[in-house]
Scaffold this motif. Structure first.
Motif, short mmCIF file in Angstrom:
data_model
loop_
_atom_site.label_atom_id
_atom_site.label_comp_id
_atom_site.label_asym_id
_atom_site.label_seq_id
_atom_site.Cartn_x
_atom_site.Cartn_y
_atom_site.Cartn_z
N GLU A 98 0.93 -1.08 0.04
CA GLU A 98 0.10 -0.04 0.10
C GLU A 98 0.88 1.18 0.20
O GLU A 98 2.05 1.22 0.46
CB GLU A 98 -0.91 -0.09 1.18
CG GLU A 98 -1.75 -1.14 1.23
CD GLU A 98 -2.49 -1.12 2.33
OE1 GLU A 98 -2.71 -0.18 3.50
OE2 GLU A 98 -3.79 -2.21 2.63
N ARG A 100 1.28 3.73 1.73
CA ARG A 100 1.70 4.13 3.10
C ARG A 100 2.91 3.16 3.75
O ARG A 100 3.64 3.59 4.54
CB ARG A 100 0.79 4.06 4.26
CG ARG A 100 -0.12 2.81 4.42
CD ARG A 100 -1.28 2.96 5.16
NE ARG A 100 -1.85 1.60 5.36
CZ ARG A 100 -2.32 0.86 6.35
NH1 ARG A 100 -1.97 1.65 7.47
NH2 ARG A 100 -2.71 -0.14 6.32
N HIS A 101 3.08 2.10 2.83
CA HIS A 101 4.19 1.30 3.25
C HIS A 101 5.18 1.23 2.07
O HIS A 101 6.14 0.16 2.06
CB HIS A 101 3.60 -0.13 3.67
CG HIS A 101 2.96 -0.25 4.73
ND1 HIS A 101 1.49 -1.04 4.78
CD2 HIS A 101 3.20 0.40 6.16
CE1 HIS A 101 1.18 -0.82 6.19
NE2 HIS A 101 2.02 0.16 6.79
#
Length: 131
Positions: A98, A100-101
């Motif tokens: 994702e 955010r990662h």
């Protein structure tokens, strides 16, 4: 896929795309940090393998592996490790992070000691708060 390469076709034109790799720009390596240099080299070798495949055909993975040379094994191990990490994080076997990662794509999760710590922290419900 080990190399995140897609073969596309639009309007009868075929092209190859390297996904999830940093743009091989000089600014990534000008500080000569070893990790940045390694990532730059992997990306450039992969692009060279893709170029060779476009010129001669055959198995695109084999062309990229030849271009990677000694790095081919490490790149394959890192691809397997990305699947390990995403399965821990999302409960799904994928190599896609994702947004955010996204910074975790290049972590050293192919090392057994890193996998052991991640598994331990995941079991203790700490991993998500750390990342």
């Amino acid at each position: 896929a080990t190399h995140d390469i897609s073969i596309m076709s639009i309007g009868g034109k075929r092209f190859v795309v390297l996904e999830h790799a940093p743009h091989p720009s000089w600014h990534l390596v000008r500080g000569r940090e070893s990790k940045a240099v390694r990532i730059f080299k992997e990306t450039m070798c992969t692009l060279n393998g893709m170029r060779r495949w476009c010129a001669v055909g055959g198995d695109i993975g084999a062309c990229v592996d030849v271009a990677l040379g000694d790095l081919a094994q490490l790149v394959a191990e890192r691809a397997i490790a990305r699947t390990f990490v995403t399965e821990l994080l999302y409960g799904v076997r994928t190599d896609r992070f994702e947004p955010r990662h996204a910074h975790l794509r290049h972590m050293d999760a192919h090392k057994p000691e890193v996998q052991a710590l991640m598994t331990k922290w995941h079991g203790a419900s700490v991993l998500h708060s750390i990342l």
